[in-house]
Design a protein around this motif. Structure first.
Motif, PDB file in Angstrom:
ATOM      1  N   ALA A 191      13.814  13.448 -23.940  1.00 17.87           N
ATOM      2  CA  ALA A 191      13.005  13.918 -22.821  1.00 17.87           C
ATOM      3  C   ALA A 191      11.577  13.407 -22.894  1.00 17.87           C
ATOM      4  N   ARG A 192      11.105  13.063 -24.086  1.00 13.63           N
ATOM      5  CA  ARG A 192       9.727  12.571 -24.199  1.00 13.63           C
ATOM      6  C   ARG A 192       9.558  11.196 -23.556  1.00 13.63           C
ATOM      7  N   ASP A 193      10.673  10.474 -23.323  1.00 13.79           N
ATOM      8  CA  ASP A 193      10.602   9.189 -22.637  1.00 13.79           C
ATOM      9  C   ASP A 193      10.507   9.434 -21.139  1.00 13.79           C
ATOM     10  N   ARG A 194       9.329   9.293 -20.612  1.00 11.97           N
ATOM     11  CA  ARG A 194       9.099   9.590 -19.205  1.00 11.97           C
ATOM     12  C   ARG A 194       8.597   8.358 -18.476  1.00 11.97           C
ATOM     13  N   LEU A 195       9.188   8.107 -17.351  1.00 14.21           N
ATOM     14  CA  LEU A 195       8.750   7.007 -16.502  1.00 14.21           C
ATOM     15  C   LEU A 195       7.426   7.396 -15.873  1.00 14.21           C
ATOM     16  N   ASP A 196       6.413   6.557 -16.022  1.00 13.64           N
ATOM     17  CA  ASP A 196       5.070   6.930 -15.559  1.00 13.64           C
ATOM     18  C   ASP A 196       5.021   7.100 -14.043  1.00 13.64           C
ATOM     19  N   VAL A 197       5.366   6.045 -13.301  1.00 13.08           N
ATOM     20  CA  VAL A 197       5.333   6.114 -11.841  1.00 13.08           C
ATOM     21  C   VAL A 197       6.531   5.335 -11.290  1.00 13.08           C
ATOM     22  N   LEU A 198       7.202   5.940 -10.322  1.00 10.90           N
ATOM     23  CA  LEU A 198       8.309   5.271  -9.641  1.00 10.90           C
ATOM     24  C   LEU A 198       7.961   5.192  -8.161  1.00 10.90           C
ATOM     25  N   GLY A 199       7.995   3.980  -7.611  1.00 11.44           N
ATOM     26  CA  GLY A 199       7.672   3.785  -6.207  1.00 11.44           C
ATOM     27  C   GLY A 199       8.796   3.080  -5.468  1.00 11.44           C
ATOM     28  N   LEU A 200       8.622   2.957  -4.169  1.00 15.20           N
ATOM     29  CA  LEU A 200       9.563   2.254  -3.301  1.00 15.20           C
ATOM     30  C   LEU A 200       8.746   1.376  -2.373  1.00 15.20           C
ATOM     31  N   ASP A 201       9.014   0.055  -2.382  1.00 18.39           N
ATOM     32  CA  ASP A 201       8.266  -0.792  -1.457  1.00 18.39           C
ATOM     33  C   ASP A 201       9.030  -0.959  -0.158  1.00 18.39           C
ATOM     34  N   ALA A 202       8.382  -1.556   0.833  1.00 14.34           N
ATOM     35  CA  ALA A 202       8.942  -1.602   2.183  1.00 14.34           C
ATOM     36  C   ALA A 202      10.131  -2.543   2.301  1.00 14.34           C
TER      37      ALA A 202
ATOM     38  N   ARG B  31      12.035  10.280   4.913  1.00 10.51           N
ATOM     39  CA  ARG B  31      10.784   9.607   4.587  1.00 10.51           C
ATOM     40  C   ARG B  31      11.057   8.292   3.850  1.00 10.51           C
ATOM     41  N   LEU B  32      12.013   8.308   2.940  1.00 12.12           N
ATOM     42  CA  LEU B  32      12.368   7.098   2.215  1.00 12.12           C
ATOM     43  C   LEU B  32      12.999   6.071   3.148  1.00 12.12           C
ATOM     44  N   LEU B  33      13.889   6.527   4.005  1.00 13.81           N
ATOM     45  CA  LEU B  33      14.546   5.612   4.951  1.00 13.81           C
ATOM     46  C   LEU B  33      13.532   4.981   5.893  1.00 13.81           C
ATOM     47  N   ASP B  34      12.591   5.776   6.379  1.00 13.50           N
ATOM     48  CA  ASP B  34      11.593   5.262   7.318  1.00 13.50           C
ATOM     49  C   ASP B  34      10.651   4.253   6.651  1.00 13.50           C
ATOM     50  N   HIS B  35      10.469   4.411   5.341  1.00 12.26           N
ATOM     51  CA  HIS B  35       9.530   3.516   4.655  1.00 12.26           C
ATOM     52  C   HIS B  35      10.085   2.112   4.497  1.00 12.26           C
ATOM     53  N   VAL B  36      11.413   1.987   4.518  1.00 16.66           N
ATOM     54  CA  VAL B  36      12.048   0.693   4.293  1.00 16.66           C
ATOM     55  C   VAL B  36      12.146  -0.075   5.610  1.00 16.66           C
ATOM     56  N   ASP B  37      11.767  -1.346   5.554  1.00 15.75           N
ATOM     57  CA  ASP B  37      11.841  -2.214   6.728  1.00 15.75           C
ATOM     58  C   ASP B  37      13.257  -2.765   6.832  1.00 15.75           C
ATOM     59  N   GLY B  38      14.057  -2.175   7.712  1.00 18.77           N
ATOM     60  CA  GLY B  38      15.452  -2.581   7.838  1.00 18.77           C
ATOM     61  C   GLY B  38      16.382  -1.510   7.298  1.00 18.77           C
ATOM     62  N   GLU B  39      17.637  -1.859   7.155  1.00 20.09           N
ATOM     63  CA  GLU B  39      18.628  -0.898   6.686  1.00 20.09           C
ATOM     64  C   GLU B  39      18.471  -0.644   5.187  1.00 20.09           C
ATOM     65  N   TRP B  40      18.833   0.569   4.791  1.00 24.27           N
ATOM     66  CA  TRP B  40      18.822   0.940   3.382  1.00 24.27           C
ATOM     67  C   TRP B  40      19.868   0.103   2.650  1.00 24.27           C
TER      68      TRP B  40
ATOM     69  N   SER C 233      10.975  -9.842   2.460  1.00 23.91           N
ATOM     70  CA  SER C 233       9.617 -10.040   1.979  1.00 23.91           C
ATOM     71  C   SER C 233       8.833 -10.940   2.920  1.00 23.91           C
ATOM     72  N   ARG C 234       9.474 -12.003   3.422  1.00 20.39           N
ATOM     73  CA  ARG C 234       8.780 -12.871   4.375  1.00 20.39           C
ATOM     74  C   ARG C 234       8.395 -12.104   5.630  1.00 20.39           C
ATOM     75  N   ALA C 235       9.336 -11.257   6.101  1.00 20.44           N
ATOM     76  CA  ALA C 235       9.046 -10.473   7.302  1.00 20.44           C
ATOM     77  C   ALA C 235       7.900  -9.511   7.047  1.00 20.44           C
ATOM     78  N   ARG C 236       7.929  -8.828   5.889  1.00 17.76           N
ATOM     79  CA  ARG C 236       6.864  -7.892   5.578  1.00 17.76           C
ATOM     80  C   ARG C 236       5.533  -8.615   5.452  1.00 17.76           C
TER      81      ARG C 236
ATOM     82  N   THR D 229      12.098  -6.721  11.995  1.00 19.26           N
ATOM     83  CA  THR D 229      13.452  -6.925  11.480  1.00 19.26           C
ATOM     84  C   THR D 229      14.352  -5.756  11.843  1.00 19.26           C
ATOM     85  N   GLY D 230      13.816  -4.543  11.779  1.00 22.47           N
ATOM     86  CA  GLY D 230      14.622  -3.384  12.142  1.00 22.47           C
ATOM     87  C   GLY D 230      15.099  -3.444  13.577  1.00 22.47           C
TER      88      GLY D 230
END
Length: 466
Positions: free
Chosen positions: A64-75, A135-144, A229-232, A301-302
């Protein structure tokens, strides 16, 4: 950022660097919070999903002491794993990042939504699981895309990196693993601490000439990532430059990612309802297009994917939507000069971004240049834009609304005429820009200013260098 100076006139005084530990700043309470509050240090359009994540401890046997500092999601739909060190990174820091990337690569939408809900709850924001999922779905440009989730991008942030780390990261990148090194620096200026984040690897040159060829040979998931990535990037270039004013009309021309037969089917489908062929632009990096057929916001793209599926009843794959939308120059936005606006005819969003990828919204240089234009001389939007590395359209729209631009009346269109969009900001003024220019000694012939009084790009460059 290796050196920082305080500047007073012609004197530049070095600012001595300091370190987080010496200033009593901690990894979790400070550095981590900086990143959470400013996720742009992890890349463009990153949504922080969670921090201090350790939910795998019970199921995978990881302590449990192994903790991921920050997890994000890009577009683009990729997870971003961030490992933070307030001092020099450990020699095995890249192994930690890889381990966390491997663990989160098995996450699905529900797991991420649950993690985001718990993260926001810990910060006093109560969100439902469905709301987090959306919120996660809306953040992604295009389909999940579950395939893209399996390819997390890793970012290691530290004050410095041992050679073992940098050498290994270079090799891992060449082997098609996306891993970045970001250096955090700290300076103290008159008791004010200033933090800076600098991406030290890969640099843009490395990405373009070393890593891009290898990544182009990756499997379908990597190809999909590159298209997104090119579209973004195109959207971010256009929004960042302010090239297109809000309300710009766009027309549909299906191009990238479809066969000729599908293009013909789309054209026939659009002819059934003219509103399907049009969208309006809004300077929003996430969803800049509003489709006239349904009034809903989309990413380029969406919307292209939505149209493709509506016509073919198949799932779209690999479409670069910014190639599908052209500027409709038949309707000139408020503040834009018609002659300058006409130069954008027939160009797609992708084409505009490629052509003007060095433009920006920092108008300091413009204001300085305008202040240097003397009475009795005039120039054009295009010439000014060439000097400040912008484009005539954003320059013109900025001048139409700017209340701090000196000598704005001395900037004319390419024909040497006053732009129809020019306005005095003082509503009490009754004189025209032509009246002021005439009083300054510029002659007009049939509404066009004397070309002999025009300042060229070279003339403006000389003014800027003084």
């Amino acid at each position: 950022m290796d050196h920082l100076f305080t500047v007073v006139g012609g004197a530049a005084t070095p600012v001595p660097p300091t370190v987080l530990a010496a200033e009593g700043l901690l990894e979790r309470q400070h550095l981590q919070e900086w990143v959470i509050a400013n996720p742009q240090v992890l890349g463009e359009s990153v949504l922080v999903i969670t921090s201090e994540f350790d939910r795998w401890a019970d199921t995978d046997g990881v302590p449990a002491r192994d903790r991921l500092d920050v997890l994000g999601l890009d577009a683009t739909g990729r997870l971003v794993v961030a490992e933070l060190k307030r001092g020099t990174a450990d020699r095995d820091v890249h192994l930690q990042a890889i381990t966390y990337a491997a663990l989160v690569s098995r996450f699905d939408l529900d797991t991420l939504a649950q993690a985001h809900r718990d993260f926001r709850k810990g910060r006093g924001e109560l969100l439902g699981l469905d709301e987090c999922r959306q919120r996660l779905l809306d953040h992604v440009d295009g389909e999940w895309s579950p395939e893209l989730l399996q390819r997390p991008r890793q970012v290691i942030i530290a004050a410095d990196f041992p050679k073992q780390v940098t050498h290994t990261v270079v090799w891992l990148s060449e082997m098609n693993l996306d891993i970045e090194l970001v250096q955090v620096g700290l300076w103290k200026v008159k008791d004010q601490l200033i933090a800076g984040f600098t991406k030290v690897y890969p640099t843009p040159e490395v990405e373009e000439f070393t890593l891009a060829p290898a990544r182009s040979e990756a499997k379908a998931a990597a190809r999909k990532l590159e298209e997104r990535s090119r579209a973004r990037n195109a959207v971010h270039v256009l929004v960042g430059a302010g090239l297109l004013p809000d309300g710009t009309l766009l027309t549909l021309t299906p191009r990238h990612g479809v066969t000729e037969g599908v293009r013909e089917d789309i054209v026939a489908w659009v002819q059934q309802d003219d509103s399907r062929s049009s969208a309006t632009w809004r300077n929003d990096a996430a969803k800049p297009l509003t489709w006239q057929a349904d009034g809903k916001p989309y990413s380029p793209t969406g919307l292209a994917n939505h149209i493709f599926t509506s016509v073919t009843d198949r799932k779209a794959d690999g479409i670069q939507g910014t190639t599908w939308w052209d500027v409709d120059t038949t309707r000139v936005p408020d503040g834009a000069d018609p002659d300058e606006w006409a130069t954008l005819a027939g160009t797609s969003l992708a084409g505009l971004a490629k052509q003007f990828n060095r433009t920006g919204k920092d108008w300091t240089g413009l204001h300085t240049l305008l202040a240097a234009i003397p009475a009795g001389r005039w120039t054009t939007y295009g010439d000014v834009a060439a000097v400040i590395n912008s484009h005539a359209v954003p320059v013109g729209t900025h001048l139409a609304t700017c209340r701090q631009c000196p000598h704005a009346w001395r900037v004319l269109n390419t024909a040497g005429r006053i732009s129809p969009g020019f306005r005095w900001h003082d509503p009490a003024r009754t004189d025209s820009a032509a009246d002021v220019l005439s009083a300054e000694g510029i002659r007009f012939d049939a509404g066009a200013a004397d070309p002999a009084a025009r300042l060229s790009v070279d003339d403006l460059t000389a003014l800027a260098d003084k």
